[in-house]
Write a protein that holds these residues in place. Sequence first.
Motif, short mmCIF file in Angstrom:
data_model
loop_
_atom_site.label_atom_id
_atom_site.label_comp_id
_atom_site.label_asym_id
_atom_site.label_seq_id
_atom_site.Cartn_x
_atom_site.Cartn_y
_atom_site.Cartn_z
N GLN A 161 0.83 -1.20 0.00
CA GLN A 161 0.00 0.00 0.00
C GLN A 161 0.87 1.25 0.00
O GLN A 161 0.61 2.20 -0.76
N MET A 162 1.92 1.22 0.81
CA MET A 162 2.82 2.37 0.86
C MET A 162 3.57 2.54 -0.45
O MET A 162 3.84 3.67 -0.88
N SER A 183 -4.74 11.36 1.36
CA SER A 183 -5.65 10.50 2.14
C SER A 183 -6.89 10.19 1.33
O SER A 183 -7.34 9.03 1.24
N LYS A 184 -7.48 11.21 0.72
CA LYS A 184 -8.69 11.02 -0.09
C LYS A 184 -8.39 10.16 -1.31
O LYS A 184 -9.17 9.29 -1.69
N LYS A 185 -7.23 10.40 -1.95
CA LYS A 185 -6.85 9.66 -3.15
C LYS A 185 -6.79 8.16 -2.89
O LYS A 185 -7.20 7.35 -3.73
N PHE A 186 -6.31 7.77 -1.70
CA PHE A 186 -6.12 6.35 -1.40
C PHE A 186 -7.13 5.81 -0.39
O PHE A 186 -6.94 4.70 0.14
N GLY A 187 -8.19 6.56 -0.13
CA GLY A 187 -9.27 6.07 0.72
C GLY A 187 -8.89 5.84 2.16
O GLY A 187 -9.37 4.88 2.80
N LEU A 188 -8.03 6.69 2.70
CA LEU A 188 -7.59 6.57 4.08
C LEU A 188 -7.96 7.83 4.85
O LEU A 188 -8.12 8.90 4.27
N SER A 189 -8.05 7.71 6.16
CA SER A 189 -8.20 8.90 6.98
C SER A 189 -6.82 9.56 7.10
O SER A 189 -5.78 8.90 6.91
N GLU A 190 -6.80 10.84 7.38
CA GLU A 190 -5.52 11.53 7.54
C GLU A 190 -4.71 10.90 8.67
O GLU A 190 -3.48 10.77 8.56
#
Length: 267
Positions: A161-162, A183-190
Amino acid sequence: MGLIAALPDIDKYDNSVFVMHEASEKLIPFHKHTKGQLSYVEGGIAYITIDNRTYVVPARHFFWIPQGLEHILQIGHSATVLRSLYFYAHDDFSNSFFNRLGIYPASELLIQMIKYTEIWDERHVTSMDENFEFLIALKKILPETHKQPLPIILPATQNKQMMRIVNYLENTIEEKHSLTSISKKFGLSERSLSRLFKTDMDISFLQYLKTLRIIKAIELLLNTNKSINEIADEVGYSSISSFSDTFREFTRSRPTDLRKVDVKTHK
């Protein structure tokens, strides 16, 4: 004889200094030696990889690699001259400088001393040789004249993922990235993205991004004729002053200084 061919000879004599001045563009795979390595980078850029971390060495800087430290060395430009001295290690206990990897801006005195050693190119120099004391003095001044290493270190990752995230950052470095946008690009929270950088690579998202941009800027400064303004824009800075200040934070010099140095070296 090239550096790769010379590797078996470096440790041939414990108390010698092996001298190697080489113009090349190559990758020298994982290796180590029982001598400490002082290498001055002239007219280009070099990369040292140790334990999944890549250290960047710009022109007119030198690096010290302590004895026994396994590393990869890559020369990034065909015009680069790597001037290397492999020193005896029996006195390395005398100063902590000799026991850690470091990258430093080279003083004018050190540059001239290193260039003088070309008289011994591709040779082991020992106490039986005339002017061996010159090499002893060169090694002794290193800890006294070069105290602060540069922080240009880019960690690597094996996390899939990284890897996708850092590859995206590298391929779109000109964009105005932020913790929020990635964060938004990869569907993660900040918070999750921030923790991922810290736990996987021991670096903050912002510091990784700044380091990546400065490394790319150094490459462009040394390998292209693009203007400072163009380079700042290509690595994601809309303000030339902000770019210059960040560059100075990492290298203790301005982008124009590195460009002047490169022009001077190639004359």
